[in-house]
Design a protein around this motif. Structure first.
Motif, mmCIF file in Angstrom:
data_model
loop_
_atom_site.group_PDB
_atom_site.id
_atom_site.type_symbol
_atom_site.label_atom_id
_atom_site.label_comp_id
_atom_site.label_asym_id
_atom_site.label_seq_id
_atom_site.Cartn_x
_atom_site.Cartn_y
_atom_site.Cartn_z
ATOM 1 N N LYS A 1 0.807 -1.222 0.000
ATOM 2 C CA LYS A 1 0.000 0.000 0.000
ATOM 3 C C LYS A 1 0.839 1.271 0.000
ATOM 4 C CE LYS A 1 -4.390 -1.471 1.837
ATOM 5 N NZ LYS A 1 -4.173 -2.888 2.192
ATOM 6 N N LYS A 2 1.966 1.229 0.704
ATOM 7 C CA LYS A 2 2.748 2.461 0.884
ATOM 8 C C LYS A 2 3.719 2.702 -0.265
ATOM 9 C CE LYS A 2 1.418 3.113 5.263
ATOM 10 N NZ LYS A 2 0.487 4.186 5.545
ATOM 11 N N MET A 3 3.814 1.744 -1.173
ATOM 12 C CA MET A 3 4.797 1.869 -2.248
ATOM 13 C C MET A 3 4.187 2.570 -3.448
ATOM 14 S SD MET A 3 7.043 -1.499 -2.907
ATOM 15 C CE MET A 3 8.556 -1.263 -3.808
ATOM 16 N N LYS A 4 5.059 3.271 -4.181
ATOM 17 C CA LYS A 4 4.565 3.924 -5.388
ATOM 18 C C LYS A 4 4.284 2.869 -6.461
ATOM 19 C CE LYS A 4 6.691 8.364 -4.647
ATOM 20 N NZ LYS A 4 7.940 9.125 -4.815
ATOM 21 N N VAL A 5 3.278 3.172 -7.297
ATOM 22 C CA VAL A 5 2.820 2.212 -8.293
ATOM 23 C C VAL A 5 3.962 1.751 -9.193
ATOM 24 C CG1 VAL A 5 1.320 1.920 -10.281
ATOM 25 C CG2 VAL A 5 0.481 3.112 -8.262
ATOM 26 N N GLY A 6 4.718 2.720 -9.728
ATOM 27 C CA GLY A 6 5.786 2.386 -10.658
ATOM 28 C C GLY A 6 6.864 1.544 -10.008
ATOM 29 N N GLU A 7 7.363 2.006 -8.849
ATOM 30 C CA GLU A 7 8.407 1.278 -8.127
ATOM 31 C C GLU A 7 7.970 -0.149 -7.843
ATOM 32 O OE1 GLU A 7 9.407 3.203 -4.481
ATOM 33 O OE2 GLU A 7 10.220 4.972 -5.491
ATOM 34 N N GLN A 8 6.709 -0.258 -7.424
ATOM 35 C CA GLN A 8 6.182 -1.556 -7.059
ATOM 36 C C GLN A 8 6.141 -2.502 -8.261
ATOM 37 O OE1 GLN A 8 3.339 -3.236 -4.046
ATOM 38 N NE2 GLN A 8 2.405 -1.463 -4.879
ATOM 39 N N ALA A 9 5.671 -1.971 -9.392
ATOM 40 C CA ALA A 9 5.588 -2.795 -10.593
ATOM 41 C C ALA A 9 6.988 -3.226 -11.028
ATOM 42 C CB ALA A 9 4.890 -2.020 -11.704
ATOM 43 N N VAL A 10 7.953 -2.317 -10.901
ATOM 44 C CA VAL A 10 9.332 -2.666 -11.259
ATOM 45 C C VAL A 10 9.855 -3.760 -10.331
ATOM 46 C CG1 VAL A 10 11.703 -1.805 -11.320
ATOM 47 C CG2 VAL A 10 9.872 -0.435 -12.305
ATOM 48 N N PHE A 11 9.518 -3.633 -9.049
ATOM 49 C CA PHE A 11 9.946 -4.645 -8.069
ATOM 50 C C PHE A 11 9.452 -6.036 -8.465
ATOM 51 C CE2 PHE A 11 8.462 -6.926 -4.174
ATOM 52 C CZ PHE A 11 9.699 -7.310 -3.682
ATOM 53 N N PHE A 12 8.161 -6.132 -8.761
ATOM 54 C CA PHE A 12 7.606 -7.445 -9.108
ATOM 55 C C PHE A 12 8.188 -7.962 -10.421
ATOM 56 C CE2 PHE A 12 4.089 -6.288 -6.160
ATOM 57 C CZ PHE A 12 4.229 -7.376 -5.323
ATOM 58 N N ALA A 13 8.406 -7.043 -11.362
ATOM 59 C CA ALA A 13 8.966 -7.460 -12.644
ATOM 60 C C ALA A 13 10.378 -8.002 -12.459
ATOM 61 C CB ALA A 13 8.983 -6.283 -13.614
ATOM 62 N N ARG A 14 11.156 -7.355 -11.592
ATOM 63 C CA ARG A 14 12.528 -7.820 -11.359
ATOM 64 C C ARG A 14 12.513 -9.185 -10.676
ATOM 65 N NH1 ARG A 14 15.636 -3.567 -8.130
ATOM 66 N NH2 ARG A 14 17.452 -4.817 -8.620
ATOM 67 N N LEU A 15 11.531 -9.393 -9.789
ATOM 68 C CA LEU A 15 11.439 -10.707 -9.145
ATOM 69 C C LEU A 15 11.174 -11.798 -10.176
ATOM 70 C CD1 LEU A 15 9.448 -10.301 -5.817
ATOM 71 C CD2 LEU A 15 11.885 -10.619 -6.140
ATOM 72 N N LYS A 16 10.546 -11.421 -11.286
ATOM 73 C CA LYS A 16 10.274 -12.404 -12.336
ATOM 74 C C LYS A 16 11.417 -12.478 -13.332
ATOM 75 C CE LYS A 16 6.187 -14.156 -11.397
ATOM 76 N NZ LYS A 16 6.066 -15.590 -11.066
ATOM 77 N N GLY A 17 12.521 -11.817 -13.026
ATOM 78 C CA GLY A 17 13.718 -11.997 -13.832
ATOM 79 C C GLY A 17 14.011 -10.911 -14.853
ATOM 80 N N LEU A 18 13.180 -9.865 -14.898
ATOM 81 C CA LEU A 18 13.461 -8.784 -15.835
ATOM 82 C C LEU A 18 14.516 -7.847 -15.246
ATOM 83 C CD1 LEU A 18 10.808 -9.697 -17.242
ATOM 84 C CD2 LEU A 18 10.281 -7.283 -17.573
ATOM 85 N N SER A 19 15.325 -7.232 -16.122
ATOM 86 C CA SER A 19 16.258 -6.223 -15.633
ATOM 87 C C SER A 19 15.460 -4.950 -15.368
ATOM 88 C CB SER A 19 17.335 -5.949 -16.674
ATOM 89 O OG SER A 19 16.774 -5.202 -17.735
ATOM 90 N N LYS A 20 16.076 -4.036 -14.627
ATOM 91 C CA LYS A 20 15.380 -2.807 -14.260
ATOM 92 C C LYS A 20 14.957 -2.029 -15.515
ATOM 93 C CE LYS A 20 16.036 -0.167 -10.079
ATOM 94 N NZ LYS A 20 17.080 0.194 -9.106
ATOM 95 N N GLN A 21 15.897 -1.912 -16.478
ATOM 96 C CA GLN A 21 15.603 -1.140 -17.689
ATOM 97 C C GLN A 21 14.461 -1.775 -18.480
ATOM 98 O OE1 GLN A 21 18.479 -2.140 -16.597
ATOM 99 N NE2 GLN A 21 20.097 -0.624 -16.883
#
Lengths: 311, 436
Positions: free
Chosen positions: A86-106
Motif C-alpha cells: 500500500k505504501k509503495m509507489k505504483v511504478g516502483e512496485q511494478a518494477v519490483f515485481f517485474a525484477r522478481l520475475k527476472g526482468l532487468s530494471k531497464q
C-alpha cells in the motif's frame, strides 16, 4: 503438446485432504478452465503449480520436465485475493515485481511504460497504491502479472471487482495473450465466461477431479439426449404419457408466450419419433428442440451427482 | 541481482527513505547529548533556592560548628518550640538537637520540615554533625596540635585499574565500564525489540493485504523471510553506524570544547597516571570517564563489537518474530505468541545487569554463551575487557542458534502465511514444521 501436466497430485493438511490424486493436462496455447465449488482445492492446486507449496505425492511437469523454482519466471499468477504494497509507489512496485520475475530494471521500466500507456494509467506511476481505487489497483496487478510475458498465466477470478467495461478490456487482453502464444489457466465461478473463453476445463469437487475435457464436447455429451418440449395442456398427463420412453423430467420457466416447457431425458434405445407421437396424443406441441446444457447446469449437476455418489 | 537481493533492497529502501527514520536517526543522538549536558547547564544557571534551617540546639555545642553553604543556611532558633519556629518567615525547616548528643552512642536528631526535604540536605546535616561530634569527642582527650595532626592524617585515595594482561597499559574505570556496558545493553535491547517487532508487523501486514501470495509466486517463502530479516537488519546497522559516527565526532571534537581547560589537563594527567597533579576540584572517576569517552579508538571498537552482536542477535530474534508474524492474522493475536521472543530479551536484560556488576562471574559467563541471552549479556561484559576467545565462542554459538532458529522459523513461516482465521496453538505450530 501439453505445457503442464499434473500427475496424481495429493496434498493433505492436518484437518483435511486438500487434493486427492488429481491429474490434468493443460495443452499449450489454450485457455484452460479450472472450476469447482469454494473449498474444493483449486487454490491449493494453483499454489502447487506455482511452486509455492509442494505436493505430498505426485508430480507437476512443466514443458516436459519436473517443475522447478526457476520455472516460476515463466508463470504469471493473479491470485483471487489481490494485494499490493500500500505504501509503495505504483511504478516502483511494478518494477519490483517485474525484477522478481527476472526482468532487468531497464526492461521492466520500458515494458511497464508500454502497458501503462495501453491502459491509460501512466499518470499513476508516482502515486502510492493506497491512493488508488480498488479497480485501479486491479489494473496495476493485472499488468504486473503479465508483464514478463509468461508462457503460462494463471488467473484466479480475474473479473471480480471490475466494471463491465474494464472486464471486457481484460477479456480482450487475455485472449490477445493467448493468440500471442501464452497458455492461460482460468479459475472462476463465472460459468458464462467459461463458455466464452475456455477451450478445456477441469472440474474439481471435494479434492478430486470429477470432470475433464473439451468444453463443447462436455456440453454436448454430458447432457446428451435431452430435449425441451414447449406445449399447451396438462403437464402431468404429458409426463405420464412419456414415462415409458423418457425420464428425469423437469419443468422449465414458461416461454415468452406463457406456454409451458418441459425438459426430459430420452431413454437409451427409445426413439424420439415415438416420444413425439406419445406427447402429441396428450398435449398440443408448440415446439421441440435438443437442449444444450450450459456450463452452469453442468457444474451444478456434476457436483450434485458427485456428492450423491459419496453419500 | 539474485531475488533475495531484490527483496533486501526493497525492504531496506522502503524503511530508510521514511521521514521518521531520517528524523530519529539524526535527532536521537542530539537528544541524548542534550539529556546528558542539560542538567549540568541548568544547575549552573539556575540558582536553586537555599534551604533555611532553624536550629534548636539543646546541647549548646553543635550549632557553632555548623557551616552554612550555598544551598543550606543554619540559623539559631529564637523560639523555644518547634511549632512557633516553623511558622517564622523564611524558615523552611527546624532541626532539634538533643541534650545528650555528645555522650549518647546513638542519638536521634529531629528534623521538622515545612515541605519535602531533599536527601542531599539530610546527608549534609548528618555528615556535618557527625564531624562535629567526632572532633568534640577527640578534644576531650586533650591532645596537643590536634588540628594539625588531623590535617596531616587526612587521606583521599582513588583506585585506577590497570590491566596487567594487556599489551598497552590502558587505565580502566570500573564505574565507566559498568555505565557503558549497561548503556550498550539497553541500546541492544531496544533495537532487538523495536526492529524485531518491525519484522513481525511487516509480515502481518503483507499477509493481511494479501500481497504475500503474489510475492511468493516469484520467490520462495524462505527467501522472502530472509530478505526481510536481512533488509531490516541493514536498516538497524545503518542507524547504529550513523549514531556511532556522530558519537565519535562528538567525543573527538565536541567534548574537549565543552570541558574547561583545567579539567582537560586533569584528564591528561590521569591518562598518563600522574594522580598527584590532579587538582582536587574534580572527582577522579569523572575524569577517567571523560578520558575514556575521549578515546575515540576505544569507542569505535566498542560500537563495532556491539554492532556485531546486534546483527547476530537480531537475526536470531527476528526469526522468532517472523515465525510469530506469519502464523497470525493481526497484531492482537500476536501479543501472546510474541512472549517467545520478548521474555528471553527481558531475561537477557536482567542477566546483563548481573553481568555488569560481576563481569567475570559464572552467571555472567554462561549467560553470555547461551544464544538467547548472549547478545545483551556479552555486550554488558565487553567494556570490562574480556578474553577474545570468550567473545568468539559466544559469537559462534549465537550464529549456530540463529541458523537453527531460521530453519525452524522458515518451516513455520512457509505454512503460516497461508493460514487465515483461527490463531494456531503451539502444537499446531510444531506440526507445521513437519509439513512437506
Amino acid at each position: 503438446m501439453d505445457i503442464l501436466q499434473v500427475e496424481n497430485v495429493s496434498k493433505a493438511y492436518s484437518s483435511h485432504l486438500a487434493l486427492d490424486n488429481v491429474s490434468l493436462n493443460v495443452p499449450a496455447g489454450e485457455v484452460y478452465g479450472l472450476l469447482g465449488p469454494n473449498g474444493a482445492g483449486k487454490t491449493t492446486l494453483i499454489r502447487i503449480i506455482n511452486h509455492i507449496t509442494a505436493p505430498d505425492s505426485g508430480r507437476v511437469i512443466f514443458e516436459g520436465h519436473q517443475l522447478t523454482q526457476a520455472d516460476v519466471e515463466h508463470i504469471g499468477y493473479l491470485p483471487e485475493e489481490r494485494g499490493l504494497y500500500k505504501k509503495m509507489k505504483v511504478g516502483e512496485q511494478a518494477v519490483f515485481f517485474a525484477r522478481l520475475k527476472g526482468l532487468s530494471k531497464q526492461d521492466a521500466v520500458r515494458e511497464l511504460r508500454k502497458w501503462f500507456e495501453k491502459f491509460d494509467i501512466l499518470s499513476w506511476w508516482d502515486k502510492k497504491v493506497e491512493e488508488l481505487s480498488k479497480g485501479m489497483a486491479q489494473k496495476v496487478q493485472f499488468i504486473v502479472t503479465v508483464l514478463h510475458r509468461p508462457k503460462l498465466l494463471i488467473f484466479d477470478e480475474p473479473f471480480s471487482g471490475f466494471d463491465p467495461i474494464n472486464a471486457a478490456l481484460l477479456k480482450e487482453e487475455i485472449l490477445k495473450l493467448k493468440d500471442e502464444g501464452s497458455t492461460v489457466i482460468f479459475s472462476t465461478h463465472n460459468m458464462s465466461s467459461v463458455e466464452e473463453i475456455c477451450d478445456n476445463i477441469t472440474l474439481i469437487n471435494k479434492s478430486r477431479n470429477i470432470l475433464s475435457g473439451n468444453v463443447d464436447e462436455i456440453r454436448r455429451q454430458y447432457f446428451g439426449n435431452r430435449y425441451d418440449i414447449t406445449f399447451g395442456g396438462d403437464a402431468r398427463t404429458l409426463m405420464e404419457r412419456l414415462q415409458p420412453l423418457a425420464g428425469d423430467f423437469s419443468l422449465l420457466e414458461p416461454d415468452a408466450q406463457g406456454r409451458q416447457r418441459l425438459n426430459f431425458h430420452l431413454n437409451d434405445g427409445a426413439s424420439l419419433r415415438d416420444a413425439i407421437s406419445a406427447a402429441n396424443e396428450s398435449v398440443v406441441i408448440a415446439g421441440l428442440n435438443e437442449s444444450i446444457a450450459s456450463m452452469n447446469d453442468i457444474f451444478i449437476r456434476a457436483v450434485k451427482e458427485d456428492s450423491g455418489n459419496q453419500v | 541481482m539474485s531475488k533475495i537481493g531484490i527483496v533486501i533492497e526493497r525492504e531496506y529502501m522502503e524503511r530508510v527513505k521514511k521521514k521518521s527514520f531520517i528524523i530519529t536517526t539524526i535527532i536521537m543522538p542530539v537528544l541524548m547529548l542534550a539529556l546528558m549536558v542539560l542538567p549540568a547547564i541548568i544547575m549552573n544557571f539556575v540558582d536553586s533556592s537555599a534551604t533555611t534551617v532553624s536550629v534548636i540546639d539543646n546541647s549548646k555545642c553543635i550549632l557553632p560548628g555548623l557551616k552554612s553553604s550555598k544551598s543550606l543556611t543554619f540559623l539559631p532558633a529564637t523560639d523555644a518550640t518547634v511549632d512557633s519556629a516553623l511558622i517564622r518567615d523564611g524558615v523552611d525547616a527546624v532541626l532539634v538537637i538533643p541534650e545528650n548528643i555528645l555522650t549518647a552512642n546513638r542519638a536521634s536528631l529531629k528534623f521538622y520540615s515545612n515541605g519535602p526535604s531533599s536527601i542531599s540536605t539530610e546527608s549534609d546535616i548528618t555528615g556535618q554533625i557527625n564531624d562535629i561530634i567526632e572532633s568534640e569527642r577527640l578534644k576531650t582527650y586533650n591532645i596537643n596540635n590536634l588540628d594539625q595532626i588531623l590535617e596531616s592524617v587526612k587521606s583521599d585515595v582513588s583506585l585506577t585499574t590497570v590491566r596487567a594482561d594487556k599489551d598497552s597499559e590502558e587505565s580502566n574505570s570500573s564505574a565507566f565500564s559498568y555505565g557503558v556496558g549497561i548503556a550498550m545493553t539497553f541500546v541492544l535491547y531496544m533495537f532487538l525489540l523495536i526492529y524485531g517487532q518491525m519484522v513481525m508487523t511487516s509480515i502481518i501486514e503483507e499477509k493481511g493485504n494479501r500481497v504475500l501470495e503474489v510475492v511468493v509466486s516469484s520467490v520462495k517463502p524462505a527467501q522472502l523471510m530472509m530478505g526481510k530479516i536481512v533488509g531490516v537488519a541493514l536498516v538497524a546497522v545503518t542507524q547504529i553506524l550513523i549514531w556511532g559516527v556522530l558519537l565519535a565526532v562528538m567525543s573527538a571534537y565536541l567534548l574537549p570544547a565543552l570541558i574547561p581547560a583545567d579539567a582537560m589537563a586533569d584528564v591528561a594527567a590521569v591518562q598518563s597516571g600522574h594522580f598527584d597533579q590532579v587538582s582536587d576540584t574534580s572527582s577522579i572517576e569523572i575524569i577517567q570517564a571523560v578520558g575514556m569517552l575521549g578515546n575515540v579508538g576505544h569507542i569505535i571498537s566498542l560500537i563495532a563489537l556491539m554492532t556485531v552482536f546486534l546483527i547476530f542477535g537480531f537475526l536470531l530474534y527476528s526469526s522468532i518474530f517472523a515465525a510469530v508474524g506469519s502464523s497470525v492474522d493481526n497484531i492482537q493475536d500476536a501479543s501472546q505468541l510474541t512472549s517467545f521472543a520478548v521474555f528471553p530479551i527481558i531475561f537477557g536484560l536482567i542477566f546483563a545487569m548481573v553481568a555488569a556488576a560481576d563481569p567475570m562471574g559464572s552467571v555472567a559467563f554462561w549467560m553470555s554463551m547461551f544464544p538467547l541471552t548472549s547478545p545483551m549479556v556479552m555486550v554488558a561484559r565487553i567494556p570490562f575487557g574480556i578474553p577474545a576467545w570468550e567473545i568468539i565462542l559466544s559469537l559462534v554459538l549465537l550464529a549456530a542458534g540463529f541458523l537453527a532458529m531460521v530453519w525452524l522459523a522458515g518451516k513455520i513461516y512457509r505454512v503460516g502465511i497461508f493460514m487465515y482465521g483461527k490463531k494456531p496453538t503451539i502444537k499446531e505450530l510444531m506440526r507445521w514444521v513437519s509439513y512437506k
